[in-house]
Design a protein around this motif. Structure first.
Motif, PDB file in Angstrom:
ATOM      1  N   THR A  36       0.825  -1.210   0.000  1.00  0.00           N
ATOM      2  CA  THR A  36       0.000   0.000   0.000  1.00  0.00           C
ATOM      3  C   THR A  36       0.859   1.259   0.000  1.00  0.00           C
ATOM      4  N   ARG A  37       1.880   1.295   0.870  1.00  0.00           N
ATOM      5  CA  ARG A  37       2.769   2.469   0.916  1.00  0.00           C
ATOM      6  C   ARG A  37       3.505   2.660  -0.407  1.00  0.00           C
ATOM      7  N   PHE A  39       2.633   1.541  -3.365  1.00  0.00           N
ATOM      8  CA  PHE A  39       1.692   1.914  -4.422  1.00  0.00           C
ATOM      9  C   PHE A  39       1.405   3.409  -4.372  1.00  0.00           C
ATOM     10  N   ASN A  40       1.238   3.950  -3.164  1.00  0.00           N
ATOM     11  CA  ASN A  40       0.992   5.385  -3.025  1.00  0.00           C
ATOM     12  C   ASN A  40       2.182   6.218  -3.490  1.00  0.00           C
ATOM     13  N   LEU A  41       3.390   5.661  -3.395  1.00  0.00           N
ATOM     14  CA  LEU A  41       4.593   6.376  -3.830  1.00  0.00           C
ATOM     15  C   LEU A  41       4.861   6.248  -5.324  1.00  0.00           C
ATOM     16  N   GLY A  43       2.876   4.170  -7.669  1.00  0.00           N
ATOM     17  CA  GLY A  43       1.770   3.771  -8.537  1.00  0.00           C
ATOM     18  C   GLY A  43       1.873   2.312  -8.937  1.00  0.00           C
ATOM     19  N   GLU A  44       1.458   2.013 -10.144  1.00  0.00           N
ATOM     20  CA  GLU A  44       1.377   0.634 -10.619  1.00  0.00           C
ATOM     21  C   GLU A  44       2.700   0.121 -11.180  1.00  0.00           C
ATOM     22  N   TRP A  65      -3.227  -6.874  -5.719  1.00  0.00           N
ATOM     23  CA  TRP A  65      -3.769  -5.520  -5.693  1.00  0.00           C
ATOM     24  C   TRP A  65      -5.099  -5.439  -6.446  1.00  0.00           C
ATOM     25  N   TYR A  69      -8.282  -4.422  -4.394  1.00  0.00           N
ATOM     26  CA  TYR A  69      -8.649  -3.020  -4.511  1.00  0.00           C
ATOM     27  C   TYR A  69      -9.258  -2.641  -5.843  1.00  0.00           C
TER      28      TYR A  69
END
Length: 73
Positions: A36-37, A39-41, A43-44, A65, A69
């Protein structure tokens, strides 16, 4: 008759392989938080995320993922 018992063994091997593949998609809480961390930094960019989690592939992380999500509207 020997052939029948041999084919029976093949079926049990196949079911063990499926179980092994399913368990690979079980992620620990630490792995989930890291995904999650990251991905937030980034992306994909699954290969970058996978590089931070030993023993995981980009495909496993992407599948995790998208199943967890995915937004189906």
């Amino acid at each position: 008759m020997a052939d029948l018992s041999h084919s029976s063994d093949d079926n049990s091997t196949d079911s063990r392989e499926e179980t092994s593949q399913e368990s690979k998609l079980d992620f620990s809480e630490d792995e989930e938080a890291l995904i999650t961390r990251m991905f937030n930094l980034v992306g994909e960019r699954w290969s970058l995320i996978a590089g931070r989690i030993p023993g995981r592939t980009a495909e496993e992380i992407e599948k995790y993922w998208t199943t967890r999500y995915s937004t189906s509207e």
